[in-house]
Motif scaffolding. Sequence first.
Motif, PDB file in Angstrom:
ATOM      1  N   GLY A  66       6.456   1.543   0.897  1.00 41.07           N
ATOM      2  CA  GLY A  66       5.083   1.691   1.362  1.00 41.07           C
ATOM      3  C   GLY A  66       4.833   0.923   2.634  1.00 41.07           C
ATOM      4  O   GLY A  66       5.679   0.866   3.522  1.00 41.07           O
ATOM      5  N   TYR A  67       3.641   0.304   2.722  1.00 43.64           N
ATOM      6  CA  TYR A  67       3.213  -0.417   3.922  1.00 43.64           C
ATOM      7  C   TYR A  67       2.620  -1.753   3.505  1.00 43.64           C
ATOM      8  O   TYR A  67       1.839  -1.836   2.571  1.00 43.64           O
ATOM      9  CB  TYR A  67       2.168   0.404   4.691  1.00 43.64           C
ATOM     10  N   ARG A  68       2.992  -2.818   4.212  1.00 41.88           N
ATOM     11  CA  ARG A  68       2.453  -4.151   3.927  1.00 41.88           C
ATOM     12  C   ARG A  68       1.402  -4.486   4.980  1.00 41.88           C
ATOM     13  O   ARG A  68       1.642  -4.410   6.164  1.00 41.88           O
ATOM     14  CB  ARG A  68       3.565  -5.193   3.943  1.00 41.88           C
ATOM     15  N   LEU A  69       0.226  -4.874   4.495  1.00 45.54           N
ATOM     16  CA  LEU A  69      -0.865  -5.258   5.376  1.00 45.54           C
ATOM     17  C   LEU A  69      -0.998  -6.772   5.394  1.00 45.54           C
ATOM     18  O   LEU A  69      -0.514  -7.448   4.496  1.00 45.54           O
ATOM     19  CB  LEU A  69      -2.188  -4.659   4.880  1.00 45.54           C
ATOM     20  N   ARG A  70      -1.662  -7.260   6.419  1.00 49.73           N
ATOM     21  CA  ARG A  70      -1.944  -8.691   6.455  1.00 49.73           C
ATOM     22  C   ARG A  70      -2.793  -9.057   5.257  1.00 49.73           C
ATOM     23  O   ARG A  70      -3.609  -8.261   4.798  1.00 49.73           O
ATOM     24  CB  ARG A  70      -2.690  -9.056   7.741  1.00 49.73           C
TER      25      ARG A  70
ATOM     26  N   GLU B 162     -12.195   5.874   6.031  1.00 53.86           N
ATOM     27  CA  GLU B 162     -12.522   6.937   6.987  1.00 53.86           C
ATOM     28  C   GLU B 162     -11.466   7.045   8.080  1.00 53.86           C
ATOM     29  O   GLU B 162     -11.094   8.144   8.484  1.00 53.86           O
ATOM     30  CB  GLU B 162     -13.913   6.724   7.590  1.00 53.86           C
ATOM     31  N   GLN B 163     -10.984   5.910   8.558  1.00 49.86           N
ATOM     32  CA  GLN B 163      -9.932   5.918   9.575  1.00 49.86           C
ATOM     33  C   GLN B 163      -8.648   6.517   8.986  1.00 49.86           C
ATOM     34  O   GLN B 163      -7.949   7.274   9.645  1.00 49.86           O
ATOM     35  CB  GLN B 163      -9.678   4.509  10.098  1.00 49.86           C
ATOM     36  N   GLN B 164      -8.351   6.189   7.730  1.00 50.51           N
ATOM     37  CA  GLN B 164      -7.163   6.731   7.071  1.00 50.51           C
ATOM     38  C   GLN B 164      -7.277   8.248   6.902  1.00 50.51           C
ATOM     39  O   GLN B 164      -6.302   8.968   7.077  1.00 50.51           O
ATOM     40  CB  GLN B 164      -6.948   6.080   5.711  1.00 50.51           C
TER      41      GLN B 164
ATOM     42  N   PHE C 205       0.858  -1.183   0.000  1.00 47.00           N
ATOM     43  CA  PHE C 205       0.000   0.000   0.000  1.00 47.00           C
ATOM     44  C   PHE C 205       0.892   1.229   0.000  1.00 47.00           C
ATOM     45  O   PHE C 205       1.706   1.407   0.901  1.00 47.00           O
ATOM     46  CB  PHE C 205      -0.916  -0.008   1.224  1.00 47.00           C
ATOM     47  N   GLN C 206       0.763   2.059  -1.031  1.00 47.26           N
ATOM     48  CA  GLN C 206       1.528   3.301  -1.097  1.00 47.26           C
ATOM     49  C   GLN C 206       0.579   4.448  -0.824  1.00 47.26           C
ATOM     50  O   GLN C 206      -0.057   4.960  -1.738  1.00 47.26           O
ATOM     51  CB  GLN C 206       2.180   3.470  -2.465  1.00 47.26           C
ATOM     52  N   GLY C 207       0.484   4.812   0.446  1.00 47.55           N
ATOM     53  CA  GLY C 207      -0.464   5.839   0.826  1.00 47.55           C
ATOM     54  C   GLY C 207       0.184   6.965   1.588  1.00 47.55           C
ATOM     55  O   GLY C 207       1.368   6.926   1.932  1.00 47.55           O
ATOM     56  N   LEU C 208      -0.609   7.973   1.853  1.00 50.84           N
ATOM     57  CA  LEU C 208      -0.140   9.160   2.549  1.00 50.84           C
ATOM     58  C   LEU C 208       0.256   8.855   3.987  1.00 50.84           C
ATOM     59  O   LEU C 208       1.275   9.334   4.465  1.00 50.84           O
ATOM     60  CB  LEU C 208      -1.229  10.240   2.510  1.00 50.84           C
ATOM     61  N   VAL C 209      -0.538   8.046   4.675  1.00 47.99           N
ATOM     62  CA  VAL C 209      -0.238   7.685   6.064  1.00 47.99           C
ATOM     63  C   VAL C 209      -0.301   6.177   6.239  1.00 47.99           C
ATOM     64  O   VAL C 209      -0.978   5.480   5.482  1.00 47.99           O
ATOM     65  CB  VAL C 209      -1.195   8.383   7.068  1.00 47.99           C
ATOM     66  N   GLN C 210       0.379   5.697   7.251  1.00 46.79           N
ATOM     67  CA  GLN C 210       0.456   4.254   7.500  1.00 46.79           C
ATOM     68  C   GLN C 210      -0.843   3.745   8.111  1.00 46.79           C
ATOM     69  O   GLN C 210      -1.316   4.269   9.114  1.00 46.79           O
ATOM     70  CB  GLN C 210       1.617   3.951   8.436  1.00 46.79           C
ATOM     71  N   PRO C 211      -1.428   2.706   7.507  1.00 50.68           N
ATOM     72  CA  PRO C 211      -2.634   2.108   8.089  1.00 50.68           C
ATOM     73  C   PRO C 211      -2.305   1.386   9.406  1.00 50.68           C
ATOM     74  O   PRO C 211      -1.171   0.954   9.605  1.00 50.68           O
ATOM     75  CB  PRO C 211      -3.082   1.084   7.037  1.00 50.68           C
TER      76      PRO C 211
END
Length: 130
Positions: free
Chosen positions: A68-72, A80-82, A53-59
């Motif tokens: 980026g960030y790797r999710l399960r 909405e949380q992001q 996931f290449q996003g503005l903030v880390q989930p």
Amino acid sequence: MPLLTILDENASGSILHRLELEINQEMLTVRELIARRVHDEAAAYNERQSGVFQGLVQPTESEKVLNGYRLRPQKLIDAEQQVYRALEAFQRNGFFVLVNDRQVDSLDEEVWLGSGATASFLKLTPLVGG
């Protein structure tokens, strides 16, 4: 529909990530711009549900990796949380936003995003050590 070019940059000006966002209005608040960007990122990731996931903030519940960030596996991103996390990060100076090469300071500031507009998000890296 016009496209807005969004660039993620570091403090030295290197472009880390580039994306284009379809917009249908020329004026938006910074809050709306951030929310639109984050919703678009979350929707794109949730459609493919794989990779980084290449996003503005880390989930939440993710691991920071090189690009980026790797999710399960099979975990959807709560848009909405992001958005909440991104708006909070902006207010804490976790990143700066430049629209058409001009820094914006307030979430309620309206910016022009017409044809040829660019928005740069400068991510700040916290210093390590004392």
